[in-house]
Design an enzyme around this catalytic site. Structure first.
Site, PDB file in Angstrom:
ATOM      1  N   TYR A 141     -16.352 -21.609  59.625  1.00 27.49           N
ATOM      2  CA  TYR A 141     -17.724 -22.029  59.739  1.00 27.49           C
ATOM      3  C   TYR A 141     -18.216 -21.312  60.986  1.00 27.49           C
ATOM      4  O   TYR A 141     -18.653 -20.536  60.599  1.00 27.49           O
ATOM      5  CB  TYR A 141     -17.935 -23.340  59.671  1.00 27.49           C
ATOM      6  CG  TYR A 141     -18.131 -23.489  57.971  1.00 27.49           C
ATOM      7  CD1 TYR A 141     -17.003 -23.225  57.080  1.00 27.49           C
ATOM      8  CD2 TYR A 141     -19.094 -23.782  56.987  1.00 27.49           C
ATOM      9  CE1 TYR A 141     -17.169 -23.875  56.074  1.00 27.49           C
ATOM     10  CE2 TYR A 141     -19.575 -23.822  55.939  1.00 27.49           C
ATOM     11  CZ  TYR A 141     -18.124 -24.185  55.136  1.00 27.49           C
ATOM     12  OH  TYR A 141     -18.316 -24.336  53.636  1.00 27.49           O
ATOM     13  N   LYS A 190      -3.182 -28.514  56.844  1.00 28.75           N
ATOM     14  CA  LYS A 190      -2.197 -27.187  56.626  1.00 28.75           C
ATOM     15  C   LYS A 190      -1.118 -27.141  57.578  1.00 28.75           C
ATOM     16  O   LYS A 190      -1.647 -26.039  57.782  1.00 28.75           O
ATOM     17  CB  LYS A 190      -2.905 -26.156  55.442  1.00 28.75           C
ATOM     18  CG  LYS A 190      -2.405 -25.059  54.678  1.00 28.75           C
ATOM     19  CD  LYS A 190      -1.723 -26.302  52.623  1.00 28.75           C
ATOM     20  CE  LYS A 190      -0.900 -24.481  53.473  1.00 28.75           C
ATOM     21  NZ  LYS A 190       0.012 -25.016  51.790  1.00 28.75           N
ATOM     22  N   ASP A 222      -3.605 -29.203  50.077  1.00 30.55           N
ATOM     23  CA  ASP A 222      -3.009 -28.452  48.379  1.00 30.55           C
ATOM     24  C   ASP A 222      -2.987 -29.307  47.394  1.00 30.55           C
ATOM     25  O   ASP A 222      -3.125 -29.576  46.407  1.00 30.55           O
ATOM     26  CB  ASP A 222      -2.045 -26.984  47.837  1.00 30.55           C
ATOM     27  CG  ASP A 222      -0.824 -27.276  49.217  1.00 30.55           C
ATOM     28  OD1 ASP A 222      -1.435 -28.859  50.142  1.00 30.55           O
ATOM     29  OD2 ASP A 222      -0.117 -26.719  49.486  1.00 30.55           O
ATOM     30  N   ASP A 246     -15.671 -28.808  52.067  1.00 36.15           N
ATOM     31  CA  ASP A 246     -16.479 -28.124  51.795  1.00 36.15           C
ATOM     32  C   ASP A 246     -15.909 -28.096  49.840  1.00 36.15           C
ATOM     33  O   ASP A 246     -16.209 -28.399  49.129  1.00 36.15           O
ATOM     34  CB  ASP A 246     -16.816 -26.886  52.386  1.00 36.15           C
ATOM     35  CG  ASP A 246     -17.807 -26.386  52.017  1.00 36.15           C
ATOM     36  OD1 ASP A 246     -18.876 -27.042  50.849  1.00 36.15           O
ATOM     37  OD2 ASP A 246     -17.997 -24.988  51.002  1.00 36.15           O
ATOM     38  N   ASP A 250     -16.296 -30.453  46.469  1.00 38.58           N
ATOM     39  CA  ASP A 250     -17.045 -30.622  45.089  1.00 38.58           C
ATOM     40  C   ASP A 250     -16.187 -30.701  44.230  1.00 38.58           C
ATOM     41  O   ASP A 250     -16.518 -30.987  42.760  1.00 38.58           O
ATOM     42  CB  ASP A 250     -17.075 -29.226  45.339  1.00 38.58           C
ATOM     43  CG  ASP A 250     -18.873 -27.872  45.421  1.00 38.58           C
ATOM     44  OD1 ASP A 250     -19.383 -28.681  46.008  1.00 38.58           O
ATOM     45  OD2 ASP A 250     -18.739 -27.107  44.915  1.00 38.58           O
TER      46      ASP A 250
HETATM   47  C1  IPM Z   1     -22.324 -28.079  50.981  1.00 41.41           C
HETATM   48  C2  IPM Z   1     -22.457 -26.615  50.796  1.00 41.41           C
HETATM   49  C3  IPM Z   1     -22.865 -24.995  52.553  1.00 41.41           C
HETATM   50  C4  IPM Z   1     -21.488 -26.038  53.111  1.00 41.41           C
HETATM   51  C5  IPM Z   1     -22.977 -24.536  51.993  1.00 41.41           C
HETATM   52  C6  IPM Z   1     -24.510 -23.846  51.132  1.00 41.41           C
HETATM   53  C7  IPM Z   1     -23.311 -23.414  53.770  1.00 41.41           C
HETATM   54  O1  IPM Z   1     -21.801 -26.062  50.582  1.00 41.41           O
HETATM   55  O2  IPM Z   1     -23.381 -28.296  51.932  1.00 41.41           O
HETATM   56  O3  IPM Z   1     -21.004 -28.235  51.025  1.00 41.41           O
HETATM   57  O4  IPM Z   1     -20.293 -25.166  52.764  1.00 41.41           O
HETATM   58  O5  IPM Z   1     -21.059 -26.520  53.974  1.00 41.41           O
HETATM   59 MG    MG Z   2     -20.458 -27.675  49.742  1.00 44.08          MG
END
Ligand code: IPM
Ligand code: MG
Length: 357
Positions: A141, A190, A222, A246, A250
């Site tokens: 990032y 990884k 993975d 990240d 999710d």
């Molecule tokens: C998160 C989001 C952010 C990230 C985006 C919006 C840049 O997906 O906080 O998980 O990738 O950190």
């Molecule tokens: Mg995210």
């Protein structure tokens, strides 16, 4: 008096943040705490109004507050702006960096009443309680990004860098957190491919020796993504680098029923930031449909981590639990036989239950 910077941002951000403010106000009333909320623009909304996604005044406000409550940023309207003006790269990343928020905590806890709300099987997710600790100010990032013209067309580069210092501070943080839980740390990397991951793994191995009371495991990313849905109960604390964190969070959010349930705290500097783990959800924005619970639970994390107000934090969490136990659901969690609620109704009910209604 606690000074809180309130940054609703874009999309559903402007709908969910007021519901978390309501919860804090209710807690304030019940426990005699005083909050001062100051709103500021961030993201696409700030770009539209002031020409920059992170106006200097917003950053100043955050620096001089006791904590920051953020909704979400970004949306298709701003996707084609020059990269430095995009809400993600122009606002959220610099905000995290400026406030030195190197540790992002995402607790994936399944409320028992949501056992049937997930797309995953009940016997797999029942009892899940994972704390993902994501490194937040390093890695891909923040590495150099560039484009070059070559005979083969354009070449794009993103550099992934980690220093021992950066790895040590987040991993130590994970060990401290694990000691307050079930004393297990799983470090995700990884290392079979990436040099940064090999340094990561070596550093974790050294720190493991300093923490013999905590069980340390290493896992490739993975494999981890598979294990999270195969047998999530094996995990207590997961610690990993920025981008892996990240992606994995999710995925892990589905263990809790919906990404609309996943709260987060970003800490490490003087002022911490609390935001739901999800995005601005442009597809449902403006329809009073969004689930505000991740944001409300992030406000509970604020009380816990920034203000050391455990009882107040638990009061919010119990109010959320009660709303769900009574069968109320926003559309993301809807199942047959449950009672539909919109964003505002959900926030009102949580506030009512905080106040003991
Ligand atoms: C998160 C989001 C952010 C990230 C985006 C919006 C840049 O997906 O906080 O998980 O990738 O950190
Ligand atoms: Mg995210």
């Amino acid at each position: 008096m606690y000074k809180i910077a309130v940054l609703p941002g874009d999309g559903i951000g402007v709908e969910i943040v007021p519901e978390a403010v309501k919860a804090l106000q209710a807690v304030g009333k019940k426990f005699g705490l005083e909050f001062e909320f100051t709103e500021a623009l961030i993201g696409g909304a700030a770009y539209d109004e002031l020409g920059h996604p992170l106006p200097a005044a917003t950053l100043e406000l955050c620096r001089h507050s006791d904590a920051v409550l953020l909704g979400a940023i970004g949306g298709p309207k701003w996707d084609n702006l020059p990269v430095e003006l995009r809400p993600e790269i122009g606002a959220l990343l610099p905000l995290r960096k400026e406030l030195e928020l190197f540790a992002n905590l995402r607790p994936c806890v399944l409320f028992p009443s949501l056992l049937h709300a997930s797309t995953l099987k009940e016997e797999v997710i029942s009892g899940v309680d994972i704390l993902v600790i994501r490194e937040l100010t390093g890695g891909l990032y923040f590495g150099e990004k560039k484009r070059e013209k070559t005979p083969d067309g354009e070449k794009a580069t993103d550099i992934l860098t980690y220093s021992t210092y950066e790895i040590e501070r987040i991993v130590r943080f994970a060990y401290q957190a694990a000691r307050k839980r079930r004393s297990k740390v799983c470090s995700v990397d990884k290392a079979n491919v990436l040099e940064s991951s090999r340094l990561w793994r070596e550093t974790v191995t050294k720190l493991a020796a300093e923490h013999p009371d905590v069980e340390t495991a290493h896992m490739y990313v993975d494999n981890c993504s598979m294990q999270l849905i195969r047998n999530p109960r094996q995990f207590d604390v997961i610690v990993t680098e920025n981008m892996f964190g990240d992606i994995l969070t999710d995925e892990a959010s589905m263990l809790t029923g919906s990404i609309g349930m996943l709260a987060s705290a970003s800490i490490g500097g003087k002022v911490a930031l609390y935001e739901p783990s999800h995005g601005s959800a442009p597809d449902i924005a403006g329809q009073n449909k969004a689930n505000p619970l991740a944001t409300i639970l992030s406000a509970a994390m604020m009380l816990r981590y920034s203000f050391d107000r455990e009882e107040e934090a638990v009061t919010i969490e119990q109010a959320v639990r009660r709303v769900l136990e009574e069968g109320y659901r926003t559309p993301d969690l809807m199942e047959p036989g449950k009672k539909p609620l919109n964003t505002v109704q959900t926030g009102d009910l949580v506030a009512e239950y905080i106040l003991g209604g």
